[in-house]
Design an enzyme around this catalytic site. Structure first.
Site, PDB file in Angstrom:
ATOM      1  N   ASN A 103       1.019  -1.333   0.241  1.00 34.43           N
ATOM      2  CA  ASN A 103       0.347  -0.195  -0.058  1.00 34.43           C
ATOM      3  C   ASN A 103       0.629   0.944   0.090  1.00 34.43           C
ATOM      4  O   ASN A 103       0.028   2.581   0.160  1.00 34.43           O
ATOM      5  CB  ASN A 103      -0.542   0.017   1.268  1.00 34.43           C
ATOM      6  CG  ASN A 103      -1.811  -1.329   0.978  1.00 34.43           C
ATOM      7  OD1 ASN A 103      -1.222  -1.869   2.358  1.00 34.43           O
ATOM      8  ND2 ASN A 103      -2.304  -0.919   0.231  1.00 34.43           N
ATOM      9  N   ILE A 110       0.898   7.015  -0.677  1.00 38.63           N
ATOM     10  CA  ILE A 110       0.231   5.802   0.659  1.00 38.63           C
ATOM     11  C   ILE A 110      -1.388   5.745   0.156  1.00 38.63           C
ATOM     12  O   ILE A 110      -1.750   6.415  -0.486  1.00 38.63           O
ATOM     13  CB  ILE A 110       0.679   6.381   2.128  1.00 38.63           C
ATOM     14  CG1 ILE A 110       1.576   6.606   2.386  1.00 38.63           C
ATOM     15  CG2 ILE A 110       0.008   5.595   3.036  1.00 38.63           C
ATOM     16  CD1 ILE A 110       1.569   7.854   3.552  1.00 38.63           C
ATOM     17  N   CYS A 111      -1.431   4.691   0.210  1.00 36.96           N
ATOM     18  CA  CYS A 111      -3.298   3.611  -0.650  1.00 36.96           C
ATOM     19  C   CYS A 111      -3.633   3.397   0.643  1.00 36.96           C
ATOM     20  O   CYS A 111      -4.175   2.471   1.334  1.00 36.96           O
ATOM     21  CB  CYS A 111      -2.876   3.257  -1.397  1.00 36.96           C
ATOM     22  SG  CYS A 111      -4.489   2.444  -1.975  1.00 36.96           S
ATOM     23  N   LEU A 112      -4.094   4.995   1.214  1.00 37.94           N
ATOM     24  CA  LEU A 112      -5.449   5.097   2.436  1.00 37.94           C
ATOM     25  C   LEU A 112      -6.558   6.031   1.976  1.00 37.94           C
ATOM     26  O   LEU A 112      -6.059   6.657   2.387  1.00 37.94           O
ATOM     27  CB  LEU A 112      -4.201   5.320   3.941  1.00 37.94           C
ATOM     28  CG  LEU A 112      -5.062   5.108   5.241  1.00 37.94           C
ATOM     29  CD1 LEU A 112      -5.799   3.846   5.492  1.00 37.94           C
ATOM     30  CD2 LEU A 112      -4.224   6.018   6.341  1.00 37.94           C
ATOM     31  N   ASP A 143      -5.876  -4.129  -2.659  1.00 35.41           N
ATOM     32  CA  ASP A 143      -6.168  -2.432  -2.686  1.00 35.41           C
ATOM     33  C   ASP A 143      -4.759  -1.640  -3.435  1.00 35.41           C
ATOM     34  O   ASP A 143      -4.217  -1.314  -2.199  1.00 35.41           O
ATOM     35  CB  ASP A 143      -6.395  -1.289  -2.114  1.00 35.41           C
ATOM     36  CG  ASP A 143      -7.258   0.111  -2.829  1.00 35.41           C
ATOM     37  OD1 ASP A 143      -7.209  -0.178  -3.746  1.00 35.41           O
ATOM     38  OD2 ASP A 143      -7.375   0.852  -1.572  1.00 35.41           O
TER      39      ASP A 143
END
Length: 188
Positions: A103, A110-112, A143
């Site tokens: 992520n 950042i994949c948040l 994701d």
């Protein structure tokens, strides 16, 4: 009739006032951020630092040291750039420490979800810190930003665990990319 100023117009006026030696009122975003920071109850494995001084709160750093999970023992540095439109606009958060994580990409993005489409003004810096902590406890291969890490995590979990452990403890090359050790306060 009440005339509302845009954020840019206010920034220009504040900059001009500061240049003339006048005191500048804090923006609503600064006031809200000040409140968020004063209410932070950071776990023992998270620290905050203001590299530009404690009075310059719109840019700060968080160091996260997971005390459990695959990334245990590492130290991961994140920069926060809070826009003047905060809390209506989310902070821009980057991971400075190069980390092999599904992520987090090689540029530190950042994949948040709460940093993007699920951001709401009721969220706070504390929510982001807990979100980042959760990413290290439970990486999400469904994701990904780092598709190679996600593929390894899904296809060969034991190999993924070994690679993460090695990269955090000693550093290693993965797919031609070097990931320096993430121990202590080092970043890479």
């Amino acid at each position: 009739m009440i005339r509302l100023f845009s954020v840019r117009e206010k920034q220009k006026k504040d900059a001009a006032a500061a240049a003339n030696g006048k005191t500048v009122k804090q923006s609503a975003g600064e006031l809200r951020l000040q409140k968020d920071i004063s209410e932070l109850d950071l776990p023992k494995n998270v620290s905050i630092r203001f590299p530009n001084g404690n009075d310059k709160i719109m840019n700060f750093e968080i160091t996260l040291k997971p005390d459990e999970g695959l990334y245990k023992g590492g130290a991961f540095l994140f920069t926060f750039a809070v826009p003047t439109g905060y809390p209506h606009d989310p902070p821009k958060v980057k991971c400075v420490t190069k980390v092999y994580h599904p992520n987090i990409d090689l540029e530190g993005n950042i994949c948040l979800n709460i940093l993007r489409e699920d951001w709401k003004p009721v969220l706070s810096i504390s929510a982001i810190v807990y979100g980042l902590t959760y990413l290290f406890l439970s990486p999400n291969a469904d994701d990904p930003l780092n598709k190679e890490a996600a593929a390894m995590m899904q296809q060969s979990p034991a190999q993924f665990e070994r690679v993460v452990s090695q990269s955090v403890a000693r550093g290693c090359s993965i797919g031609g990319e070097f990931f320096p050790a993430a121990r202590g306060d080092r970043s890479g």
